[in-house]
Design an enzyme around this catalytic site. Sequence first.
Site, mmCIF file in Angstrom:
data_model
loop_
_atom_site.group_PDB
_atom_site.id
_atom_site.type_symbol
_atom_site.label_atom_id
_atom_site.label_comp_id
_atom_site.label_asym_id
_atom_site.label_seq_id
_atom_site.Cartn_x
_atom_site.Cartn_y
_atom_site.Cartn_z
ATOM 1 N N CYS A 2 0.855 -1.184 0.000
ATOM 2 C CA CYS A 2 0.000 0.000 0.000
ATOM 3 C C CYS A 2 0.897 1.242 0.000
ATOM 4 O O CYS A 2 2.106 1.152 0.070
ATOM 5 C CB CYS A 2 -0.858 0.015 1.248
ATOM 6 S SG CYS A 2 -1.790 -1.487 1.506
ATOM 7 N N ARG A 27 1.530 1.849 -6.216
ATOM 8 C CA ARG A 27 1.737 0.834 -5.163
ATOM 9 C C ARG A 27 0.461 0.095 -4.823
ATOM 10 O O ARG A 27 0.488 -0.973 -4.202
ATOM 11 C CB ARG A 27 2.269 1.503 -3.888
ATOM 12 C CG ARG A 27 3.591 2.214 -4.013
ATOM 13 C CD ARG A 27 3.968 2.906 -2.708
ATOM 14 N NE ARG A 27 4.170 1.941 -1.637
ATOM 15 C CZ ARG A 27 5.324 1.300 -1.451
ATOM 16 N NH1 ARG A 27 6.344 1.545 -2.244
ATOM 17 N NH2 ARG A 27 5.458 0.427 -0.495
ATOM 18 N N TRP A 75 -3.686 -1.771 -1.257
ATOM 19 C CA TRP A 75 -3.596 -2.976 -2.078
ATOM 20 C C TRP A 75 -3.945 -4.109 -1.119
ATOM 21 O O TRP A 75 -3.124 -4.526 -0.312
ATOM 22 C CB TRP A 75 -2.201 -3.158 -2.652
ATOM 23 C CG TRP A 75 -2.121 -4.296 -3.613
ATOM 24 C CD1 TRP A 75 -1.723 -5.581 -3.350
ATOM 25 C CD2 TRP A 75 -2.474 -4.290 -4.995
ATOM 26 N NE1 TRP A 75 -1.798 -6.354 -4.478
ATOM 27 C CE2 TRP A 75 -2.267 -5.590 -5.500
ATOM 28 C CE3 TRP A 75 -2.956 -3.319 -5.860
ATOM 29 C CZ2 TRP A 75 -2.516 -5.932 -6.838
ATOM 30 C CZ3 TRP A 75 -3.197 -3.644 -7.177
ATOM 31 C CH2 TRP A 75 -2.984 -4.942 -7.652
ATOM 32 N N ASN A 101 0.932 0.147 6.081
ATOM 33 C CA ASN A 101 1.381 -0.636 4.912
ATOM 34 C C ASN A 101 2.148 -1.822 5.468
ATOM 35 O O ASN A 101 3.167 -1.657 6.135
ATOM 36 C CB ASN A 101 2.280 0.194 3.986
ATOM 37 C CG ASN A 101 2.879 -0.678 2.887
ATOM 38 O OD1 ASN A 101 2.279 -1.675 2.489
ATOM 39 N ND2 ASN A 101 4.083 -0.358 2.442
ATOM 40 N N GLY A 102 1.636 -3.023 5.232
ATOM 41 C CA GLY A 102 2.338 -4.214 5.728
ATOM 42 C C GLY A 102 1.334 -5.290 6.093
ATOM 43 O O GLY A 102 0.162 -5.217 5.748
ATOM 44 N N GLU A 493 7.452 -18.986 -22.359
ATOM 45 C CA GLU A 493 7.369 -17.702 -21.641
ATOM 46 C C GLU A 493 8.506 -16.774 -22.070
ATOM 47 O O GLU A 493 8.301 -15.581 -22.305
ATOM 48 C CB GLU A 493 7.420 -17.961 -20.136
ATOM 49 C CG GLU A 493 7.485 -16.715 -19.257
ATOM 50 C CD GLU A 493 6.334 -15.726 -19.453
ATOM 51 O OE1 GLU A 493 5.332 -16.088 -20.100
ATOM 52 O OE2 GLU A 493 6.455 -14.592 -18.985
ATOM 53 N N LYS A 497 7.976 -13.063 -23.737
ATOM 54 C CA LYS A 497 8.605 -11.840 -23.197
ATOM 55 C C LYS A 497 9.326 -11.090 -24.315
ATOM 56 O O LYS A 497 9.186 -9.881 -24.462
ATOM 57 C CB LYS A 497 9.597 -12.210 -22.091
ATOM 58 C CG LYS A 497 8.961 -12.656 -20.795
ATOM 59 C CD LYS A 497 8.406 -11.536 -19.945
ATOM 60 C CE LYS A 497 6.944 -11.271 -19.917
ATOM 61 N NZ LYS A 497 5.905 -12.208 -19.961
ATOM 62 N N GLU A 500 6.780 -9.575 -26.962
ATOM 63 C CA GLU A 500 5.844 -8.500 -26.580
ATOM 64 C C GLU A 500 6.554 -7.196 -26.229
ATOM 65 O O GLU A 500 5.923 -6.150 -26.264
ATOM 66 C CB GLU A 500 4.919 -8.941 -25.449
ATOM 67 C CG GLU A 500 5.575 -9.226 -24.124
ATOM 68 C CD GLU A 500 4.531 -9.559 -23.055
ATOM 69 O OE1 GLU A 500 3.415 -9.045 -23.087
ATOM 70 O OE2 GLU A 500 4.856 -10.380 -22.188
ATOM 71 N N HIS A 516 11.461 -32.162 -35.816
ATOM 72 C CA HIS A 516 10.209 -32.348 -36.583
ATOM 73 C C HIS A 516 9.871 -31.090 -37.381
ATOM 74 O O HIS A 516 8.703 -30.777 -37.568
ATOM 75 C CB HIS A 516 9.084 -32.708 -35.607
ATOM 76 C CG HIS A 516 9.387 -33.933 -34.819
ATOM 77 N ND1 HIS A 516 9.235 -35.214 -35.310
ATOM 78 C CD2 HIS A 516 9.933 -34.071 -33.574
ATOM 79 C CE1 HIS A 516 9.642 -36.087 -34.398
ATOM 80 N NE2 HIS A 516 10.061 -35.422 -33.345
ATOM 81 N N LYS A 615 -2.406 -4.005 -20.176
ATOM 82 C CA LYS A 615 -1.996 -4.808 -19.021
ATOM 83 C C LYS A 615 -3.059 -5.862 -18.696
ATOM 84 O O LYS A 615 -2.756 -6.951 -18.297
ATOM 85 C CB LYS A 615 -1.772 -3.912 -17.789
ATOM 86 C CG LYS A 615 -1.309 -4.665 -16.548
ATOM 87 C CD LYS A 615 -0.002 -5.410 -16.783
ATOM 88 C CE LYS A 615 0.377 -6.296 -15.620
ATOM 89 N NZ LYS A 615 1.517 -7.194 -15.949
HETATM 90 C C1 AGP Z 1 2.126 -11.340 -20.224
HETATM 91 O O1 AGP Z 1 3.410 -10.748 -20.210
HETATM 92 C C2 AGP Z 1 1.149 -10.588 -21.071
HETATM 93 N N1 AGP Z 1 1.040 -9.234 -20.628
HETATM 94 C C3 AGP Z 1 -0.171 -11.297 -21.240
HETATM 95 O O2 AGP Z 1 0.081 -12.488 -21.948
HETATM 96 C C4 AGP Z 1 -0.931 -11.683 -19.939
HETATM 97 O O3 AGP Z 1 -0.252 -12.707 -19.278
HETATM 98 C C5 AGP Z 1 -2.323 -12.196 -20.333
HETATM 99 O O4 AGP Z 1 -3.038 -11.148 -20.955
HETATM 100 C C6 AGP Z 1 -3.129 -12.726 -19.147
HETATM 101 O O5 AGP Z 1 -3.370 -11.692 -18.242
HETATM 102 P P1 AGP Z 1 -3.910 -12.077 -16.774
HETATM 103 O O6 AGP Z 1 -2.855 -12.902 -16.121
HETATM 104 O O7 AGP Z 1 -4.124 -10.760 -16.104
HETATM 105 O O8 AGP Z 1 -5.181 -12.851 -16.951
#
Ligand code: AGP
Length: 620
Positions: A2, A27, A75, A101-102, A493, A497, A500, A516, A615
């Site tokens: 928080c 935060r 939070w 906060n904690g 993953e 990264k 994106e 393959h 996000k």
């Molecule tokens: C991950 O780096 C991406 N921003 C994206 O794939 C994300 O993981 C996906 O949209 C799922 O989001 P969520 O975990 O909030 O459901």
Amino acid sequence: MCGIVGYIGKRKAYPVLIKGLHRLEYRGYDSAGVALINGQGQLNVYKAKGKVAELEAFAADKDTDGTIGIAHTRWATHGEPNTVNAHPHYSESERLAIIHNGIIENYAVLKAGLQAEGYTFKSDTDTEVLVQLIEYTQVNRQVELKTAVQLALQQVIGAYAIAVLDKEHPDTLIAARKGSPLVIGVGQNEYFLASDATPIVEYTDQVIYVEDEEIVVLNLSSAGNQHSGVEITTINNVQKTPEIKRLELSLSQLEKGGYTHFMLKEIFEQPRTLADSMRGRVNLRQDNIALSGFIDNKDRFLSAKRIIITACGTSWHAGLIAMYAIEEFAQIPVEVEYSSEFRYRKPVINRDDVVIAISQSGETADTLAAIQLAKQHGAFIFSVCNVVGASIPRLSDSGCYTHVGPEIGVASTKAFTAQVAALTMLALCIGREKGTITQELYLRVVRELGQVPGKMERVLGQNKRIADFAKTFTYAQNFIYLGRGYNYPVALEGALKLKEISYIHAEGYPAAEMKHGPIALVSQEMPVVVIAPKCGTYEKVVSNIQEIKARKGKVIAIVTEGDQLVSRLADYTIEVPQTEECLSPLLTVVPLQLLAYHIAVVKGCDVDQPRNLAKSVTVE
Ligand code: AGP
């Protein structure tokens, strides 16, 4: 985590506090509140669910006078995000107000003791317990506020950064910290306090960084001579000399904790956030894991004929890792589904299925729709989420929060490692309850979980080296990422990264898949990242690397510390400490996060807000 802000001085406190909350919204922002002592000695508390703007709207027509106040943006960790649980919290007599906060680990015991003394509680928070304890101490021990705070904090187990107002002493603001950050700003006859310097920097560059178990008394009446308005003692009443430092960082740098981007800050937060995600759950003294979401619903997991995991993106990759762990430890068949496919393909869902939804934001539209569908078929829904009170956990029958605090960078990092930890803990709990995991393996993994945050620090120590060699790959148009077993999802993953945030095309494959088809792509122009820790099918991965080198491929290998074999074959190596195979993703993913970050930075990409991305994908 928080955000807390406080002010005492000559200005109207409210504008300083609200602007400070806006600076701290990164935060946490599920609810906010402010407490002010006005010129008539009234202690006014205003709180609202949602962002700081909601609080401003609520307080617009209220009495916001006063030159002393405290404010908080939340939070949630204990108690849903709502007005009642928002801070500040009054003491029972409404003489005191507190922000915090904690996490107070022993709040339930303290609460029971106060209830036995006749105290009542309005909220579900640990913070309200603390302010009641302070008032109980002040009244029953007949001591001044500072002493009451000292005596109360001596009983607290946990982390805190607090600020307390006493309407009977409007010239005094008291703060304390242990485990959560707290900064004091020293102005001309005015003082500020906050979780970090961002709410302070525009008023003064003179700051005091409060140390653990220190209590600060900010008092205007004695502020006349040089900073005597600041008194610092320990919770055991040892006098400390305030050490005033000059603030060097800009506001923008401060919000990112001195890092260039939120993503890099969040990558480096992972040892702490991983430890936070296990706090109160992994008990190393008793070699035990306790997940309340599992304990309260054991029968559903023990009777499950199948577990369906549904998620998107990085969360889907965490789900793939969970499949390996659950099938290994709990021997329950697992299917991992992209939510967007699962919701439309008319899947067969049975009443005795357990559906695990994984989502950092808790608002991803496809995942929300997927569990709505599963719920209609009577399945049990368990969610792993980072946002308390978000739509997905609210729709779930049970779940486990990851507690990593707000993840600001669009590219998920700290949430991913916490998801993997939470799902591994769940797999261990189910396996132990079913007797399908040996006691020896269970104990080994539980004990190693406690070591992983420290081992992550060692991987992060290679950041500069990774940044240096990342520069040589910005030319690449394509990457391939390879892994086997638990590290196949890590390959996916790592590729995501890179894609994106650097806009370089990358694909993840099971290492054995190269033969393959994809091996036709190998050339000197296409870097191949191979995750090759010394566990599982290590020898097979070495063969895959040899196949790539035979075709003049350029290999970046993630290896176990001290590996001599792969290090001779690969063009670049990044070492990670030895760990249990099922926990290796927590370490092997970190170099891939850093590699993607540094390549994107060299390419001048907008790392925290990559083009075309959001996000949280709250639309289909
Ligand atoms: C991950 O780096 C991406 N921003 C994206 O794939 C994300 O993981 C996906 O949209 C799922 O989001 P969520 O975990 O909030 O459901």
